[in-house]
Design a protein around this motif. Structure first.
Motif, PDB file in Angstrom:
ATOM      1  N   GLN A  85       0.843  -1.189   0.000  1.00 23.56           N
ATOM      2  CA  GLN A  85       0.000   0.000   0.000  1.00 23.56           C
ATOM      3  C   GLN A  85       0.879   1.239   0.000  1.00 23.56           C
ATOM      4  N   CYS A  86       0.347   2.322  -0.537  1.00 29.29           N
ATOM      5  CA  CYS A  86       1.177   3.515  -0.691  1.00 29.29           C
ATOM      6  C   CYS A  86       0.588   4.727   0.032  1.00 29.29           C
ATOM      7  N   CYS A  87      -0.300   4.494   1.014  1.00 30.50           N
ATOM      8  CA  CYS A  87      -0.889   5.622   1.734  1.00 30.50           C
ATOM      9  C   CYS A  87       0.181   6.433   2.451  1.00 30.50           C
ATOM     10  N   GLY A  88       1.139   5.702   3.055  1.00 33.46           N
ATOM     11  CA  GLY A  88       2.216   6.386   3.745  1.00 33.46           C
ATOM     12  C   GLY A  88       1.971   6.602   5.226  1.00 33.46           C
ATOM     13  N   GLY A  89       0.766   6.277   5.703  1.00 35.07           N
ATOM     14  CA  GLY A  89       0.449   6.469   7.107  1.00 35.07           C
ATOM     15  C   GLY A  89       0.793   5.251   7.945  1.00 35.07           C
ATOM     16  N   HIS A  90       0.229   5.252   9.155  1.00 33.89           N
ATOM     17  CA  HIS A  90       0.498   4.164  10.093  1.00 33.89           C
ATOM     18  C   HIS A  90      -0.780   3.886  10.864  1.00 33.89           C
ATOM     19  N   VAL A  91      -1.149   2.613  10.981  1.00 35.45           N
ATOM     20  CA  VAL A  91      -2.392   2.224  11.637  1.00 35.45           C
ATOM     21  C   VAL A  91      -2.104   1.194  12.715  1.00 35.45           C
ATOM     22  N   THR A  92      -2.757   1.330  13.857  1.00 39.72           N
ATOM     23  CA  THR A  92      -2.706   0.319  14.911  1.00 39.72           C
ATOM     24  C   THR A  92      -4.110  -0.237  15.114  1.00 39.72           C
ATOM     25  N   LEU A  93      -4.206  -1.558  15.093  1.00 35.48           N
ATOM     26  CA  LEU A  93      -5.483  -2.236  15.207  1.00 35.48           C
ATOM     27  C   LEU A  93      -5.561  -3.014  16.511  1.00 35.48           C
ATOM     28  N   SER A  94      -6.775  -3.079  17.079  1.00 33.69           N
ATOM     29  CA  SER A  94      -7.006  -3.944  18.231  1.00 33.69           C
ATOM     30  C   SER A  94      -7.951  -5.065  17.825  1.00 33.69           C
ATOM     31  N   PHE A  95      -7.896  -6.166  18.548  1.00 36.59           N
ATOM     32  CA  PHE A  95      -8.707  -7.351  18.245  1.00 36.59           C
ATOM     33  C   PHE A  95      -9.390  -7.822  19.526  1.00 36.59           C
ATOM     34  N   GLU A  96     -10.702  -8.012  19.451  1.00 37.91           N
ATOM     35  CA  GLU A  96     -11.467  -8.437  20.622  1.00 37.91           C
ATOM     36  C   GLU A  96     -12.459  -9.520  20.211  1.00 37.91           C
ATOM     37  N   VAL A  97     -12.418 -10.643  20.896  1.00 46.70           N
ATOM     38  CA  VAL A  97     -13.356 -11.724  20.597  1.00 46.70           C
ATOM     39  C   VAL A  97     -14.754 -11.340  21.101  1.00 46.70           C
ATOM     40  N   ILE A  98     -15.731 -11.476  20.223  1.00 45.15           N
ATOM     41  CA  ILE A  98     -17.125 -11.168  20.551  1.00 45.15           C
ATOM     42  C   ILE A  98     -17.921 -12.477  20.502  1.00 45.15           C
ATOM     43  N   PRO A  99     -18.282 -13.046  21.651  1.00 40.30           N
ATOM     44  CA  PRO A  99     -19.080 -14.271  21.643  1.00 40.30           C
ATOM     45  C   PRO A  99     -20.514 -13.961  21.228  1.00 40.30           C
ATOM     46  N   PRO A 100     -21.283 -14.973  20.819  1.00 43.37           N
ATOM     47  CA  PRO A 100     -22.677 -14.740  20.402  1.00 43.37           C
ATOM     48  C   PRO A 100     -23.512 -13.996  21.441  1.00 43.37           C
ATOM     49  N   ALA A 101     -23.188 -14.180  22.723  1.00 43.98           N
ATOM     50  CA  ALA A 101     -23.947 -13.505  23.777  1.00 43.98           C
ATOM     51  C   ALA A 101     -23.831 -11.979  23.694  1.00 43.98           C
ATOM     52  N   ARG A 102     -22.820 -11.489  22.982  1.00 44.00           N
ATOM     53  CA  ARG A 102     -22.626 -10.041  22.875  1.00 44.00           C
ATOM     54  C   ARG A 102     -23.071  -9.489  21.523  1.00 44.00           C
ATOM     55  N   PHE A 103     -23.676 -10.325  20.691  1.00 47.17           N
ATOM     56  CA  PHE A 103     -24.107  -9.856  19.378  1.00 47.17           C
ATOM     57  C   PHE A 103     -25.148  -8.739  19.486  1.00 47.17           C
ATOM     58  N   GLU A 104     -26.032  -8.817  20.495  1.00 45.93           N
ATOM     59  CA  GLU A 104     -27.036  -7.767  20.661  1.00 45.93           C
ATOM     60  C   GLU A 104     -26.378  -6.435  21.039  1.00 45.93           C
ATOM     61  N   GLU A 105     -25.286  -6.510  21.784  1.00 48.45           N
ATOM     62  CA  GLU A 105     -24.542  -5.306  22.146  1.00 48.45           C
ATOM     63  C   GLU A 105     -23.984  -4.624  20.890  1.00 48.45           C
ATOM     64  N   ILE A 106     -23.444  -5.414  19.969  1.00 48.04           N
ATOM     65  CA  ILE A 106     -22.917  -4.852  18.725  1.00 48.04           C
ATOM     66  C   ILE A 106     -24.052  -4.313  17.866  1.00 48.04           C
ATOM     67  N   GLU A 107     -25.192  -5.017  17.868  1.00 51.07           N
ATOM     68  CA  GLU A 107     -26.351  -4.519  17.109  1.00 51.07           C
ATOM     69  C   GLU A 107     -26.775  -3.152  17.624  1.00 51.07           C
ATOM     70  N   ALA A 108     -26.762  -2.986  18.937  1.00 51.45           N
ATOM     71  CA  ALA A 108     -27.120  -1.688  19.516  1.00 51.45           C
ATOM     72  C   ALA A 108     -26.116  -0.616  19.095  1.00 51.45           C
TER      73      ALA A 108
END
Length: 267
Positions: A85-108
């Motif tokens: 990629q040639c954007c030239g910037g810098h990105v930091t990503l985080s990763f979090e496991v979302i179990p099915p019990a939290r799907f309604e939270e993401i929907e909200a």
């Protein structure tokens, strides 16, 4: 509504395996998305985007590894030749496991984000009004369509909020500040009433009317003659869209939708 439906479909297919929430937690320099971007990744699908390209492919691979049991550690990526990629910037990503019990939270969360989308009010559901509705339903806006004719309203693409009224101009005062108002009715006299009501406000992102230069001139003459503030005429966009040779409704709608999004962003 289309985005919410897409999320529900994603959640249904993710099932008991859950998903990984990938967030852009830091974006420096030139990057595809800012630090409010996020996406969900399941074993076989994804929802949302953090910018596409190799950045997103790397993120999806890491997310699926996390789903398989790898550590959910942050990932820092320079957007340069090393990842194609040639954007030239810098990105930091985080990763979090979302179990099915939290799907309604993401929907909200999806619903909450969508609630902040600006409104676009279309007055007139004829050929161009329907084509513009279809174009706008793909974008992060809430589409309202106002008609005086029940039969035309019934032809409106699903997803817009519909209003059937014999006095469409009466709805203008209640439109949320920062909205766009586009007038495309079948009746020039009705156009005049709606646009006049819209120009009486100074808190709309855009007031547009379908027509020609001659229609605008006629409107301006009548508007001033009937006591309208001449200074407010500069807020009217007419004709709407770009002047292109192809006048099919879908082409007109594409150019108008582009201008609406630009006006909303500027507002």
């Amino acid at each position: 509504m289309a985005r919410l439906g897409a999320y529900r479909e994603f959640a249904a297919h993710a099932g008991e395996h859950g998903a990984v929430l990938v967030r852009v937690v830091e974006a420096k320099g030139s990057t595809p998305r800012d630090d409010d971007a996020w996406m969900l990744v399941s074993k076989a699908a994804s929802f949302g985007t953090i910018g596409g390209g190799r950045l997103e492919l790397e993120a999806i691979d890491r997310a699926r590894a996390v789903l398989a049991g790898a550590q959910a550690e942050p990932m820092a990526l320079p957007l340069g030749p090393a990842i194609g990629q040639c954007c030239g910037g810098h990105v930091t990503l985080s990763f979090e496991v979302i179990p099915p019990a939290r799907f309604e939270e993401i929907e909200a969360m999806v619903e909450s984000e969508d609630a902040g989308d600006p409104e676009v009010w279309l007055f007139g559901g004829g050929h161009v009004g329907r084509a513009l509705t279809r174009a706008l339903l793909l974008l992060p806006v809430k589409v309202h369509l106002v008609e005086t004719r029940q039969d035309e309203l019934e032809l409106t693409p699903q997803g817009a909020t519909l209003h059937l009224t014999s006095l469409p101009e009466s709805l203008v005062a209640g439109i949320a500040p920062g909205s766009a108002v586009i007038v495309l009715t079948h009746d020039h006299a009705l156009d005049f009433l709606i646009v006049s009501a819209a120009l009486a406000r100074d808190d709309l992102a855009q007031v547009g009317m379908i027509g020609s230069d001659s229609k605008r001139a006629t409107f301006e003459h009548q508007y001033v003659r009937e006591g309208g503030d001449k200074a407010r005429l500069s807020a009217l966009v007419c004709p709407i869209g770009r002047k292109v040779a192809d006048k099919r409704p879908e082409v007109i709608a594409a150019t108008v939708a582009s201008d609406i999004i630009a006006a909303l962003a500027e507002w």
